[in-house]
Design a protein around this motif. Sequence first.
Motif, short mmCIF file in Angstrom:
data_model
loop_
_atom_site.label_atom_id
_atom_site.label_comp_id
_atom_site.label_asym_id
_atom_site.label_seq_id
_atom_site.Cartn_x
_atom_site.Cartn_y
_atom_site.Cartn_z
N ASP A 219 -1.38 3.48 9.47
CA ASP A 219 -1.83 2.18 8.98
C ASP A 219 -0.68 1.18 9.07
OD1 ASP A 219 -2.90 -0.01 7.72
OD2 ASP A 219 -3.05 0.92 5.73
N ALA A 220 -0.77 0.28 10.06
CA ALA A 220 0.21 -0.79 10.23
C ALA A 220 -0.50 -2.13 10.16
CB ALA A 220 0.94 -0.63 11.56
N SER A 221 -1.53 -2.21 9.31
CA SER A 221 -2.42 -3.37 9.29
C SER A 221 -2.01 -4.46 8.32
CB SER A 221 -3.86 -2.92 9.00
OG SER A 221 -3.94 -2.26 7.76
N GLY A 222 -0.82 -4.36 7.73
CA GLY A 222 -0.30 -5.46 6.93
C GLY A 222 -0.65 -5.40 5.46
N SER A 223 -0.24 -6.45 4.75
CA SER A 223 -0.35 -6.46 3.29
C SER A 223 -1.79 -6.46 2.79
CB SER A 223 0.39 -7.67 2.71
OG SER A 223 -0.15 -8.88 3.21
N ARG A 224 -2.75 -6.85 3.64
CA ARG A 224 -4.16 -6.85 3.23
C ARG A 224 -4.89 -5.60 3.71
NH1 ARG A 224 -5.85 -13.20 4.41
NH2 ARG A 224 -4.23 -14.13 3.09
N SER A 225 -4.17 -4.56 3.92
CA SER A 225 -4.73 -3.31 4.44
C SER A 225 -5.90 -2.80 3.61
CB SER A 225 -3.64 -2.23 4.48
OG SER A 225 -4.19 -0.96 4.64
N LYS A 226 -6.93 -2.36 4.30
CA LYS A 226 -8.03 -1.65 3.66
C LYS A 226 -7.82 -0.14 3.73
CE LYS A 226 -11.44 -5.23 4.86
NZ LYS A 226 -12.69 -5.53 5.61
N LEU A 227 -7.14 0.30 4.79
CA LEU A 227 -6.95 1.73 5.00
C LEU A 227 -6.15 2.39 3.88
CD1 LEU A 227 -6.21 2.44 8.77
CD2 LEU A 227 -8.01 3.43 7.34
N ARG A 228 -5.17 1.65 3.32
CA ARG A 228 -4.32 2.31 2.32
C ARG A 228 -5.10 2.74 1.09
NH1 ARG A 228 -1.30 -2.97 1.40
NH2 ARG A 228 -2.68 -4.12 0.03
N GLN A 229 -6.31 2.20 0.90
CA GLN A 229 -7.12 2.62 -0.25
C GLN A 229 -7.57 4.07 -0.11
OE1 GLN A 229 -7.14 0.76 -2.87
NE2 GLN A 229 -6.00 -0.78 -1.68
N SER A 230 -7.34 4.66 1.06
CA SER A 230 -7.64 6.08 1.23
C SER A 230 -6.61 6.96 0.53
CB SER A 230 -7.66 6.43 2.73
OG SER A 230 -8.63 5.67 3.42
N VAL A 231 -5.51 6.34 0.07
CA VAL A 231 -4.48 7.05 -0.68
C VAL A 231 -4.71 6.82 -2.17
CG1 VAL A 231 -2.00 7.32 -1.09
CG2 VAL A 231 -2.84 6.76 1.21
N ALA A 232 -4.69 7.86 -2.95
CA ALA A 232 -4.90 7.74 -4.39
C ALA A 232 -3.85 6.82 -5.01
CB ALA A 232 -4.84 9.12 -5.05
N ASN A 233 -4.28 5.95 -5.91
CA ASN A 233 -3.39 5.04 -6.63
C ASN A 233 -2.58 4.15 -5.68
OD1 ASN A 233 -4.09 6.22 -9.23
ND2 ASN A 233 -2.77 7.94 -8.66
N ALA A 234 -3.22 3.73 -4.59
CA ALA A 234 -2.51 2.91 -3.60
C ALA A 234 -2.16 1.54 -4.15
CB ALA A 234 -3.36 2.75 -2.34
N GLY A 235 -3.01 0.97 -4.99
CA GLY A 235 -2.74 -0.35 -5.56
C GLY A 235 -2.92 -1.46 -4.53
N ALA A 236 -2.57 -2.66 -4.95
CA ALA A 236 -2.67 -3.84 -4.09
C ALA A 236 -1.55 -4.81 -4.48
CB ALA A 236 -4.04 -4.51 -4.26
N PRO A 237 -1.14 -5.70 -3.57
CA PRO A 237 -0.06 -6.64 -3.87
C PRO A 237 -0.37 -7.52 -5.07
CG PRO A 237 -0.48 -6.59 -1.51
CD PRO A 237 -1.58 -5.80 -2.16
N ARG A 238 0.63 -7.72 -5.92
CA ARG A 238 0.53 -8.66 -7.03
C ARG A 238 0.98 -10.03 -6.53
NH1 ARG A 238 4.55 -10.31 -10.40
NH2 ARG A 238 5.89 -8.55 -9.83
N PRO A 239 0.12 -11.04 -6.58
CA PRO A 239 0.52 -12.35 -6.05
C PRO A 239 1.75 -12.89 -6.77
CG PRO A 239 -1.85 -12.27 -6.45
CD PRO A 239 -1.26 -11.04 -7.09
#
Length: 428
Positions: A165-185
């Motif tokens: 997954d090299a799709s950047g900060s808005r990645s959807k793929l990383r949600q396949s990892v448990a507790n992946a989280g998302a960027p805090r603005p």
Amino acid sequence: MSRPVRLGGISISYDIAIAGAGPAGLAMALYLKRAGHRVTIFERFEKPKPVGSGLILQPTGLTVLADLGLLDDIMALGARIDRLHGADAWTGRTVLDVRYDAHRGRRFGLAVHRAALFGTLFRAARREAIVIETSVEIETMEAGERATLICGNGRRAGPFDLIVDASGSRSKLRQSVANAGAPRPLSYGAFWASLGWRGEGFDEHALLQRYDKASVMIGVLPIGRPEPGAEKMAAFFWSLKPDDADAVRAAGLDAWKERVVRLWPQSEAFTRQIDSFDQLSLARYGHHTMKLPVGRRLAVIGDAAHSTSPQLGQGANMALLDAAALSHALARTRSVEAALEAYAKARRWHVRVFQALSLAFTPFYQSDSVALPFIRDRLVATIAKIPPAPRLLASMVAGTVIDPFRRAGLREARWDFGQNPGHGTTAS
């Protein structure tokens, strides 16, 4: 011709999918193709393209490009940076003064237009005949004995032994990892533009900045040429809260330009090139660090795994190091699972330390605080002159407070400061 990786006489060649044709994905693809793996890049845009204005390739990123045989190509386009200098807009007091030569090793940074970095990697990928499928929106993946990509139109691509997954900060793929989280603005972003270079009153080998407390930061970074034969350019930026951007636009371009020039008179050489807010892109930043950048049959690299403000200028460099480390892990292990574990271990502390440093330093330069810039201007600026602080600051900017090279399978490139400073050497 690429050949399969050999471990103890056993040839190992994987089918690998890469999501994203940015610098991280392209560098990853080059490493993997040359190691003998079968590689396909999936890109959501109709045509792969760079996003953004300018950045500084630090000794870390330059070492990876040297390892890929692309150092001379990028050096021919970029602008060598020897120092970072910032001053208070009202008093002229030096607030930031970091010199690469404070650290032994003849280091420097190379400021480049993002199009130059993208173009260098993209042309190399074309020479290697790497397959790039465009207009493919990756939604998620399914992993078992092998992995399958699930695309937005319902298409299933695969199976693959590994997905990167090299799709950047808005990645959807990383949600396949448990507790992946998302960027805090983060509260502050920036207006930025790529403009023609105007050298009068500016150092062609420095990032120059002016500050009004921590709420305003104006910067000029020479970034060389976006492509061979083009004119030299500069990245010009003005920090602000994204929520305030509409109010700035409503007040009018002339009012904004007048404020910029009042704080930094010499910057008029750049503001006079701006005729419309359409020339200014609004950058938004977020902070996020995955606890574990791997999942089943999945490796997460670059901004998808760790994103932050550009205050320390490490984003692209960290992504390139991720690609080198994952390639090295695959080359020295006998299974995808072992390689993922080795990759996560190799990048753990370097990523965590620099993510923490970036988060800690950003409020001193981009925030609503009154106390922090007061401390910055008086205490920090004074301490920064006392050894070993200059060397420590140089290591922070260079990305080498913690050595990232050994675990990535690299030796730091050594630079020749003779007639052609583009020649460096590195070994894996």
